[in-house]
Scaffold this active site. Structure first.
Site, PDB file in Angstrom:
ATOM      1  N   HIS A  46       0.999   2.580   9.326  1.00 59.90           N
ATOM      2  CA  HIS A  46       3.031   3.055   9.478  1.00 59.90           C
ATOM      3  C   HIS A  46       3.074   4.287   8.343  1.00 59.90           C
ATOM      4  O   HIS A  46       3.866   4.461   8.865  1.00 59.90           O
ATOM      5  CB  HIS A  46       3.167   1.510   8.824  1.00 59.90           C
ATOM      6  N   ASP A  72      -3.913  -1.810  10.107  1.00 62.15           N
ATOM      7  CA  ASP A  72      -3.030  -0.878   9.382  1.00 62.15           C
ATOM      8  C   ASP A  72      -3.140   0.466   8.413  1.00 62.15           C
ATOM      9  O   ASP A  72      -3.195   0.053   7.434  1.00 62.15           O
ATOM     10  CB  ASP A  72      -1.752  -1.479   8.601  1.00 62.15           C
ATOM     11  N   SER A 146       2.880   2.491   0.050  1.00 63.14           N
ATOM     12  CA  SER A 146       1.695   2.298   0.852  1.00 63.14           C
ATOM     13  C   SER A 146       0.261   3.097   1.098  1.00 63.14           C
ATOM     14  O   SER A 146       0.632   4.350   0.812  1.00 63.14           O
ATOM     15  CB  SER A 146       2.482   1.525   2.602  1.00 63.14           C
TER      16      SER A 146
END
Length: 279
Positions: A46, A72, A146
């Site tokens: 993402h 992911d 992230s």
């Protein structure tokens, strides 16, 4: 996962087209870390989702994206005249309660743009609905974390920071969630690398080794961690410019049907029905 599939196709197509109309400022950012000496970095899918161009700050434009949307994860390659220092994947299993450190570039547009360190523990050996691809961690994470590494006190990789329990989700179920964060297990990332014919370095603690202090860990790991910048085109509305973090955690009578990635917030709301049968 239909949205992910469409986004992946779009990402691959635009990366093959040259353009001089890039926006001057990134639309979002995340973190990546070296997994090979010859320029491969790992991050979250993402983080590079729907980017027209991906740059690694101080290293140039990333190329050859490899994306595992299901878990992911993403691999990107940077041009590097000098050898990188990959973070070694830990061979030993993750232990409940063990001390961990997360490294990344959270809130780089508000706070300092330097790498940041947070500490915590392994709270659970599975994610939502006993999803064993994840570990639950207490290390505080913010937008920009992230894709960053989660390491043990020897500097060995345990996981990749991927999501936090969003405020909207917590509001929907009527609780105040505190430090509920998730990381994809390093073992899942290792399998992804193998599927791409890449070999991760691995390691384990020496019998007589002592756990490293946080400052020593910082000096050891931060040279392998980089800020990943996502750029779009001028005049194109980016999906990162959302006003609130959506979530798909079901409440009575209001259950959504898919995993939703909240771009720009590093928060993911999970659909329990979708994860029900995950082993």
């Amino acid at each position: 996962m239909a949205n992910w599939s469409r986004a992946l196709c779009a990402f691959i197509l635009v990366c093959g087209v040259a353009s001089n109309s890039w926006a001057d400022d990134p639309v979002s950012s995340g973190t990546g870390f070296a997994v090979t000496a010859d320029g491969w970095l790992m991050t979250n899918a993402h983080v590079v989702h729907r980017c027209e161009r991906v740059e690694v700050k101080g290293k140039g434009v990333a190329a050859d994206p490899r994306v595992d949307e299901t878990n992911d994860l993403a691999l990107i390659r940077i041009p590097s005249a000098e050898s990188l220092t990959p973070i070694a994947f830990r061979k030993a299993p993750v232990r409940l309660g063990e001390d961990i450190v997360a490294i990344g570039y959270p809130l780089a547009d508000i706070l300092s743009d330097s790498v940041k360190i947070t500490t915590g523990n392994v709270n659970a050996l599975a994610g939502l609905r006993n999803d064993t691809r994840y570990i639950q961690i207490s290390t505080p994470i913010q937008p920009g974390n992230s894709g960053g590494p989660v390491v043990d006190r020897d500097g060995l990789l345990l996981g990749i920071t991927t999501a936090t329990f969003s405020k909207k989700t917590a509001d929907e179920i009527g609780i105040t969630a505190q430090n509920i964060n998730f990381a994809v297990r390093a073992s899942v990332a290792d399998l992804f690398m193998q599927s791409q014919s890449l070999t991760a370095s691995s390691g384990q603690r020496a019998p007589d080794a002592q756990p490293m202090a946080t400052a020593d860990l910082s000096e050891k790991i931060t040279p392998s961690v980089f800020q990943v910048l996502c750029y779009g085109k001028l005049g194109v509305q980016s999906s990162a410019k959302v006003e609130s973090a959506p979530a798909s955690l079901p409440t009575p009578g209001h259950a959504s049907t898919e995993l939703v990635s909240a771009r720009g917030y590093d928060a993911i709301g999970f659909d329990y029905r979708m994860l029900k049968d995950v082993s």
